[in-house]
Design an enzyme around this catalytic site. Structure first.
Site, short mmCIF file in Angstrom:
data_model
loop_
_atom_site.label_atom_id
_atom_site.label_comp_id
_atom_site.label_asym_id
_atom_site.label_seq_id
_atom_site.Cartn_x
_atom_site.Cartn_y
_atom_site.Cartn_z
N HIS A 221 5.78 -12.64 7.55
CA HIS A 221 6.01 -11.27 7.11
C HIS A 221 7.21 -11.23 6.17
O HIS A 221 8.15 -12.00 6.33
CB HIS A 221 6.25 -10.33 8.30
CG HIS A 221 6.01 -8.90 7.96
ND1 HIS A 221 6.99 -8.09 7.44
CD2 HIS A 221 4.88 -8.14 8.02
CE1 HIS A 221 6.47 -6.89 7.22
NE2 HIS A 221 5.19 -6.90 7.55
N SER B 170 0.83 -1.22 0.00
CA SER B 170 0.00 0.00 0.00
C SER B 170 0.86 1.26 0.00
O SER B 170 0.55 2.23 -0.71
CB SER B 170 -0.98 0.01 1.19
OG SER B 170 -0.30 -0.22 2.39
N HIS C 112 -1.92 -8.91 1.97
CA HIS C 112 -1.62 -7.63 2.66
C HIS C 112 -2.78 -7.33 3.61
O HIS C 112 -3.11 -8.14 4.46
CB HIS C 112 -1.38 -6.56 1.58
CG HIS C 112 -0.84 -5.25 2.07
ND1 HIS C 112 -0.19 -5.09 3.27
CD2 HIS C 112 -0.85 -4.01 1.49
CE1 HIS C 112 0.16 -3.82 3.42
NE2 HIS C 112 -0.22 -3.14 2.36
N ARG D 231 2.97 -4.61 16.78
CA ARG D 231 1.57 -4.18 16.63
C ARG D 231 0.63 -5.28 17.15
O ARG D 231 -0.45 -4.99 17.67
CB ARG D 231 1.28 -3.86 15.16
CG ARG D 231 2.17 -2.75 14.60
CD ARG D 231 2.00 -2.57 13.11
NE ARG D 231 2.36 -3.76 12.36
CZ ARG D 231 2.21 -3.91 11.04
NH1 ARG D 231 1.70 -2.92 10.33
NH2 ARG D 231 2.57 -5.03 10.44
N ASP E 182 -2.29 -8.40 11.70
CA ASP E 182 -3.64 -8.85 11.36
C ASP E 182 -4.12 -10.03 12.20
O ASP E 182 -5.31 -10.34 12.20
CB ASP E 182 -3.70 -9.20 9.87
CG ASP E 182 -3.33 -8.02 9.00
OD1 ASP E 182 -3.84 -6.92 9.25
OD2 ASP E 182 -2.51 -8.17 8.07
#
Ligand code: CMX
Length: 441
Positions: free
Chosen positions: A319, A242, A272, A328, A374
């Site tokens: 990743h 992105s 993604h 995160r 995620d």
């Protein structure tokens, strides 16, 4: 000129002078070597762009202008009575390299609330032209594209603008777009899942708090979650799909609306940003398959093997750059421990976290067996009653605007040129291997 804009300009001018000096003296220095495999395998590990707002370390995770997520949680201003950072503060930091005061952040909240007013009606009508079953990301990007009619940059460019002023028009477009994204995103949610119920903005709230309100989630817990969520998803250096797409498209002097919409089409891919919906879908299917909402480690391990044997990825794990648990993920786990430690879905996420890495590691080919951002986010949203997981990537997109548009402002202020790397064909490669073509010599 407002404080943020003039501070940004002075920082960017200083950086531009510094870069000029660095390149004058060191521009010919090598910063890496590229192997043939990297050209075929997603350019992984090639350093080929400058992106100022954040930097990803494979072991430590993301740092925004040098600050880790726990540091931002401690240092960025909070909403009254809140404990999570306000995303406005992160935007200010990414734009200026300086930590904002509470007043700076409040000024930004008020500015965005003001800029969000008088949304052109055709934006909603354009979204309405799509069938209700269109994916929320499709509806979201369509709304952003419809809003492109408001681009100041493209109007000024058509009139004939000096390239020294690109930054200013990009700044205005970026600020206006960020301000209006919650209205577009919430409109998509209410249209698709709440029968089109209309909700008026609350201009007294911060950007994330008002977004929660527009989504009709007015609990304070959800507002705090949105503040954290919109902060931690904002940026992940420049090479991810992105960010890189926004940067690439912007380099053609496509305005902020066109560039951001392009980046969002990349975020909508399952490897993604769409992974956040895939995680919850996968867990719900697992629970259904196993007939329990409290699966044991052994049951999860069996289901992971089934997923892998069907040639599918385990969503939320792995990743391209990170080689440790994503900070995160950890920030969200800490939030869950504080607010919902006995939630069954959250407990499943934690049990999956205990179970999946050793299995992926044992396969020998997966470079990072650890969870990414995620893997956790959906369980938090479900806890507050947001069950429509197809919508989750839109939340990621609203947040990602902060990073990629701050970076776009920097790219225009630094006068970065159109991006145009070189490609070759396999025929070239074969000829080079036989010594018949000099492509890399
Ligand atoms: N489950 C199963 N297999 C996986 C895997 C996972 N979670 N992660 C990687 N692999 C596989 C790859 O598909 C690849 O297989 P092949 O050699 O058969 O093609 C192999 O392991 C090596 O891949 P890698 O070098 O470790 O990972 P990449 O850099 O190519 O890809 C990523 C990174 C994120 C796309 C990948 O780990 C993945 O597909 N994860 C699941 C989807 C996901 O969670 N995406 C979200 C990432 C964060 C974000 O952008 O939002």
């Amino acid at each position: 000129m407002e404080k943020l804009k003039s501070l940004f300009k002075s920082k960017a001018d200083a950086a531009a002078n510094e870069i000029k000096e660095i390149l004058k003296e060191h521009g010919q220095k090598k910063i890496g070597e590229v192997q043939l495999a990297q050209a075929y395998q997603g350019m992984r590990g090639i350093t080929g762009m400058v992106y100022e707002t954040s930097l990803l370390d494979a072991q430590e995770g993301i740092r925004f202008r040098g600050f880790s997520i726990p540091e931002l949680q401690a240092k960025l201003p909070k909403a009254p009575g809140g404990t999570e950072p306000l995303p406005e503060g992160l935007f200010y930091l990414m734009m200026t390299g300086e930590l904002p005061s509470a007043d700076d952040v409040n000024a930004l909240s008020r500015d965005w609330a003001e800029r969000a007013k008088n949304m052109p009606e055709h934006v909603f009508k354009t979204i309405d032209a799509l069938p209700l079953n269109a994916h929320p990301m499709t509806q979201f990007v369509t709304g952003v594209m419809a809003l492109q009619t408001e681009s100041i940059f493209s109007k000024k460019y058509a009139e004939g603008v000096n390239k020294k002023d690109y930054w200013s028009h990009t700044y205005e477009d970026s600020m206006n777009l960020i301000a209006r994204l919650p209205s577009i995103a919430a409109y998509v949610y209410r249209r698709k899942y709440r029968g089109g119920k209309s909700v008026a903005a609350d201009a007294s709230l911060d950007w994330a708090g008002n977004f929660a309100h527009l989504l009709s989630f007015d609990q304070e817990g959800f507002k705090e979650l949105m503040r954290l969520y919109l902060t931690i998803h904002a940026d992940h250096e420049g090479g991810n799909v992105s960010a890189h797409t926004t940067h690439l498209v912007g380099s053609a002097l496509s305005d902020a609306y066109l560039s951001f919409a392009a980046g969002m089409n990349g975020l909508a891919g399952p490897l993604h940003g769409l992974a956040n919906q895939e995680v919850i879908k996968w867990i719900i299917e697992m629970q259904r398959n196993l007939g329990t909402d409290t699966p044991t480690g052994e049951q999860i391990a069996g289901y992971v093997q089934k997923t892998l044997s069907e040639g599918k990825v385990v969503p939320g794990y792995g990743h391209a750059v990170l080689r440790k648990t994503d900070p995160r993920f950890t920030a969200q786990q800490e939030f869950a421990k504080k607010h919902m430690a006995s939630d069954k879905m959250v407990n499943s996420v934690w049990r999956i976290f205990e179970t999946v890495p050793p299995i992926l590691q044992s396969l020998g080919k997966i470079k990072n067996p650890w969870p990414n951002v995620d893997a956790h986010s959906g369980a938090l949203l479900l806890h507050y009653g947001m069950e429509e997981y197809e919508y989750y990537t839109v939340l990621f997109g609203v947040s990602r605007a902060l990073g990629v548009l701050a970076a776009l402002c920097w790219s225009r202020a630094l006068g970065f040129p159109i991006e145009r790397p070189k490609s070759v064909t396999t025929e070239n490669v074969k000829a080079w291997l036989k010594g018949e073509d000099q492509i890399w010599e």
